[in-house]
Design an enzyme around this catalytic site. Structure first.
Site, PDB file in Angstrom:
ATOM      1  N   HIS A 173       0.802  -1.223   0.000  1.00 29.23           N
ATOM      2  CA  HIS A 173       0.000   0.000   0.000  1.00 29.23           C
ATOM      3  C   HIS A 173       0.837   1.275   0.000  1.00 29.23           C
ATOM      4  O   HIS A 173       0.295   2.380  -0.053  1.00 29.23           O
ATOM      5  CB  HIS A 173      -0.985   0.009   1.172  1.00 29.23           C
ATOM      6  CG  HIS A 173      -0.388   0.336   2.504  1.00 29.23           C
ATOM      7  ND1 HIS A 173      -0.479   1.589   3.066  1.00 29.23           N
ATOM      8  CD2 HIS A 173       0.293  -0.427   3.389  1.00 29.23           C
ATOM      9  CE1 HIS A 173       0.124   1.580   4.251  1.00 29.23           C
ATOM     10  NE2 HIS A 173       0.605   0.374   4.469  1.00 29.23           N
ATOM     11  N   CYS A 199       1.768   4.954  12.056  1.00 28.55           N
ATOM     12  CA  CYS A 199       1.756   3.907  13.079  1.00 28.55           C
ATOM     13  C   CYS A 199       1.961   4.482  14.476  1.00 28.55           C
ATOM     14  O   CYS A 199       1.804   3.769  15.470  1.00 28.55           O
ATOM     15  CB  CYS A 199       2.850   2.876  12.788  1.00 28.55           C
ATOM     16  SG  CYS A 199       2.575   1.976  11.251  1.00 28.55           S
TER      17      CYS A 199
END
Length: 375
Positions: free
Chosen positions: A197, A320
């Protein structure tokens, strides 16, 4: 909304979407099934593996598909360390690694491995000299990302890898930010982790490259999928879409990186004389589509929210790390104070980014700076 957060994720390309739909419709069978449809699905998987391997200048059997780049990193690092622990139980890394690297190394540390952090210079680079200074006779593995996702600095993997090869030390690199965009020197790497991705493929798919001459141990014993590397039925449609995205992008990648580098320079030139802005990362050896900067005295989250209010999507670093109150480990490791680290914002360009959009970003940013200067 104008999107400037391509290091967090990229939109799937039309070809990747079409490939996913076609494979999910016509080749949906389990690739491990022995009937005709299963064999056809396995053939699609095999062709996809060839495409990723070719992009890495690797062999098909050196590529293992996973559920994400983070999973690829975890399985590669644990697999290499556990299989080669008789050679040594010390692993070297940097504070600037992706969260998935730190997770894997924490797991290994709990199992008796020693983790050593090599210092970064002011640009976030590891030099050959600093690496050599921390090597020990017990060092079995080094893991250093090809490019830092927060400040954009690209490491000289080839020079570092040559040094490690002289000591017969395994070398892993998180290449999630660079795959499909910059050359990856697999000839001097033991292992690499990738993500679909980040290069216009689907989410939920990653891959690991492991040199055929390097031993690795499966995380779960008895697994049959992906030669035992990763458990679970393989997502053939998503993997095929990953391969299609890379196959489409590689021929134009060099030209596209040049275009994005020019757009990046356009932004930098517009603010090069503004003393309130500090650009982070190496000025030259860096991701060509990436801008990491700080506005003195203004938290990055506030800048991000102001841009969002104006229809512009940027980030404050690695996606993240969203929700963490701690400052960036990368920024702290290169000498920034916690307050300065909280000022970081990240702007990243991609295939859909236009000159007009960057000019709008520049104008919005100037207005924001003027507001906080009180002008």
């Amino acid at each position: 909304m104008i999107y400037f957060d391509y290091s967090a994720t990229t939109p799937m390309s039309d070809i990747a979407l079409q490939t996913y739909h076609r494979v999910a419709t016509d080749f949906f069978a389990n690739s491990r099934s022995l009937h005709t449809q299963g064999i056809e699905s396995e053939e699609v998987l095999s062709l996809s593996r060839q495409t990723i391997a070719h992009a890495l200048d690797a062999m098909d059997r050196e590529v293992y598909f996973t559920g994400s780049g983070s999973e690829a990193t975890f399985l590669a690092l644990t697999g290499l360390a556990l299989a080669n622990q008789k050679r040594g139980r010390t692993i070297i890394t940097t504070e600037g690694e992706h969260h998935s690297v730190h997770q894997a190394l924490t797991f290994l540390q709990q199992r008796g491995f020693t983790i050593i952090y090599v210092p970064l210079n002011q640009y976030g680079q590891v030099t050959v000299n600093t690496l050599q200074a921390v090597l020990t006779k017990d060092t079995v593995l080094v893991t250093i990302a090809h490019a830092n996702s927060e400040i954009g600095t690209v490491q000289d993997l080839y020079s570092l890898g040559k040094t490690l090869a002289e000591h017969d030390i395994l070398f892993h690199s998180d290449c999630v930010q660079t795959f499909g965009k910059l050359p990856i020197p697999t000839e001097i790497l033991s292992s690499v982790s990738l993500s679909a991705h980040k290069c216009y493929g689907p989410k939920g798919v990653g891959a690991a490259y492991i040199d055929k001459d390097v031993s690795w141990a499966p995380f779960l014993n008895g697994t049959t999928h992906e030669s035992g590397f990763r458990a679970g039925t393989v997502d053939v449609p998503a993997i095929a879409a990953f391969a299609a995205a890379i196959d489409e992008f590689l021929p134009v990648a060099k030209q596209e990186m040049k275009r994005l580098k020019d757009l990046r320079q356009l932004f930098l030139t517009s603010f090069e004389n503004d003393s309130r802005i500090s650009f982070e990362g190496h000025p030259i050896k860096r991701l060509p589509f990436h801008i990491g900067l700080r506005v003195k005295g203004v938290e990055g989250q506030l800048v991000m929210l102001e841009c969002n209010r104006n229809g512009i999507a940027i980030s404050t670093g690695s996606a993240c790390r969203v929700g963490e109150s701690q400052p960036s480990r990368t920024l702290i490791s290169i000498g920034r104070t916690p307050a300065e680290a909280h000022e970081l914002i990240r702007i990243t360009f991609g295939r859909q980014t236009t000159h007009e959009e960057v000019m709008l970003l520049i104008n919005t940013f100037k207005q924001l700076l003027s507001r906080y200067k009180g002008d």
